[in-house]
Design a protein around this motif. Sequence first.
Motif, PDB file in Angstrom:
ATOM      1  N   ALA A  68      -7.132   1.996  -4.457  1.00  0.00           N
ATOM      2  CA  ALA A  68      -7.753   0.695  -4.209  1.00  0.00           C
ATOM      3  C   ALA A  68      -6.811  -0.260  -3.460  1.00  0.00           C
ATOM      4  N   ALA A  69      -5.534  -0.237  -3.830  1.00  0.00           N
ATOM      5  CA  ALA A  69      -4.591  -1.171  -3.196  1.00  0.00           C
ATOM      6  C   ALA A  69      -4.476  -0.883  -1.694  1.00  0.00           C
ATOM      7  N   GLU A  70      -4.512   0.390  -1.347  1.00  0.00           N
ATOM      8  CA  GLU A  70      -4.449   0.758   0.083  1.00  0.00           C
ATOM      9  C   GLU A  70      -5.690   0.255   0.820  1.00  0.00           C
ATOM     10  N   VAL A  71      -6.834   0.394   0.157  1.00  0.00           N
ATOM     11  CA  VAL A  71      -8.095  -0.035   0.776  1.00  0.00           C
ATOM     12  C   VAL A  71      -8.050  -1.548   1.003  1.00  0.00           C
ATOM     13  N   GLU A  72      -7.604  -2.263  -0.017  1.00  0.00           N
ATOM     14  CA  GLU A  72      -7.543  -3.721   0.100  1.00  0.00           C
ATOM     15  C   GLU A  72      -6.633  -4.122   1.262  1.00  0.00           C
ATOM     16  N   GLU A  73      -5.495  -3.454   1.345  1.00  0.00           N
ATOM     17  CA  GLU A  73      -4.538  -3.772   2.397  1.00  0.00           C
ATOM     18  C   GLU A  73      -5.124  -3.465   3.775  1.00  0.00           C
ATOM     19  N   TYR A  74      -5.840  -2.353   3.843  1.00  0.00           N
ATOM     20  CA  TYR A  74      -6.438  -1.940   5.123  1.00  0.00           C
ATOM     21  C   TYR A  74      -7.439  -2.993   5.595  1.00  0.00           C
ATOM     22  N   VAL A  75      -8.309  -3.404   4.677  1.00  0.00           N
ATOM     23  CA  VAL A  75      -9.355  -4.373   5.034  1.00  0.00           C
ATOM     24  C   VAL A  75      -8.724  -5.718   5.405  1.00  0.00           C
ATOM     25  N   LYS A  76      -7.734  -6.107   4.624  1.00  0.00           N
ATOM     26  CA  LYS A  76      -7.057  -7.387   4.882  1.00  0.00           C
ATOM     27  C   LYS A  76      -6.456  -7.395   6.289  1.00  0.00           C
TER      28      LYS A  76
END
Lengths: 211, 448
Positions: B398-406
């Motif tokens: 999830a943290a990677e996904v959040e970072e990607y979207v950000k």
Amino acid sequence: MLEQLVNAITALDEEQVHRLTDEALADGADAQSILNAGREAVNRVGEQYAQGRAFIPELIMAGEIMQQVSAKVRPLLAARQTQQRQLGTIVLATVKGDIHDIGKDIVGALLEIAGFTIIDLGVDVPAAQIVTNVRAVAPVAVGLSGLLTVAFDSMKATVDAIRQADLRPCPPVMIGGAPVNEQVCRYVGADGWGGDAVAAVALAKSLTGDA
Amino acid sequence: MFTHDWDTLTADQRFEARMRAWREPDGVEFVTPEAAAAYRERVGMIRAAVELNKPARVPVSPHVGLFPARCAGLSARDAYYDYGRFAQAMLEYHRTYEPDTLAGYITTVPCKAFDILDYKMYDWPGRGTDDNAGYQYNEAEYMKADEYALLMTDPSAYWQSRYLPRTFGAFEPMAELAPLTELLEMPFVAPFLMPYGTPPVQAMLKKLMAAGEAALEWFEVMSAAEREVMATLGIPEFGGGASKAPYDILGDTMRGTRAVMLDKFRRRGELVEAMERLVPIAVDFGRRAADATRNPFVFMPLHKGADGFLSHKDFEELYWPTLKAVILGLIEEGIVPQLFVEGAYDSRLDVIVDEDIPPGRTVWLFDATDMRAVRDHLAGFACFGGNVPGALLQIGVAAEVEEYVKRLLADVAGGGGFILSTGISVDQARPENFMAMMDAGRRYGEAI
């Protein structure tokens, strides 16, 4: 004459290739040297692809022309083995749950031209079937293909099954397909991944120590 | 016709008429004023993005396939056969993730109808694939290399006499039927009718009726669920039909990938002529659906023009002209083509930013294309989005996904005209990753 044939295949001029092949045979050219010229030409198209000067249709057309040349001259070959250096056998399959074959087929064709012997198990192939074949054939590498994200878990299961099968030596596994990337490669536990067919050939050579 | 005065309207007036109809959907009774307000707010955000303005927040509009079914513990087979359970899964998906656009009936297909018709072009659970694999296309030359002339003479007759008998077992008797264009005068009618009195054709018609009922059963369940999502959650539909690039029509399911590539060398003239012949058919395909659904967006998945699949020159000269003609034909009808670019279009961006296409009338959703290059090319020309990788949603954390979207939003969304979406239609994802994408889109999309 053979250089002209190489150029005609590289230019994907089907008509010219047929004419030159017939002329070469009529002139008494050795069937093997015609085949070698064909391979040389397809390799050139592959190089153009790697350089971004040719694309998948050109690769497919070159393969198609090569197949026609091969069909024409192979019956004339003596029973002896072809003189091309053999780099070993690679088992290819599209993994369980995925029935896409075009990417796998292009990779298979280029690997074959590069000198590998290909055993293509087809599509939607379960891990157990791949392991059975790997055990029987003892390939120098295994190539797994998949277009759908459902393939990730099937690839992982297949890699796990190969590793657990107590194969000696255990062949390296390479993966490819549109959604495959470094992260997928790590997840699957494969030894390498390739973004296209030319990358697959380079990877196969490097994994089998023939780079 | 969408309105009684349609023929007198300009493309912009037609666009307005379709946007109005979308904002005030027929047959949807919002259950609360909040739901009605949420619906209009979302419509407003998407419209702002389409027209290259900065919405109050970046719309978050993932493309999903079997993901809602999987979240509910359904197999692919359940999703394709048990419409009631799938509709429940779909409702639950929208309640859980609150996307800004609705994942509607297109996320599943009525396989009961396909069983009846013996549809040969696909494998699906229970028919070639296992219960958990989605439907997949069986690549073959359903149109033969020497049939271009036949196709171009009369496409409908070609479909009836050659294509359909090959692709549906139940339609084999169609090969014996005369084209409808022979129904001209009374003496010609009886010869036309006679095959319809024979047992094979009558059996085919009965199957067609049964398949029609199966399709309606599916549609009634799915459309009720869609209306409920709209009425209770205020989530609008972001697609009212589909169409395709003419090269893809031929290359995907008629000639096939390999054959169309060989045709490019061997039958280029016929290929070009056939694509041109398919342009009005492709426009009409999208328009009819958009009229029926009263939704301004027509979904166009793009396949065989991706980087690597054609040279730049071939993309420009072979693929693009007829795709552009379909795009312009739809825009003329007031429709917004929603182009879903599969694979990568890094080398196509300079071509698609075509000065004949009016700004703010197309939506481009990308997968693996470099999004900064997309921004640089498409800013001021077209709304764009997509790009959250399916692989990341499935195997990342999830943290990677959040970072990607950000990062994606920070990189490319600042100028407006952006819609956050997935690069592919998502079948499998870790629910926490999917939620991370939605949350990050809403959080960081507000500050943009």
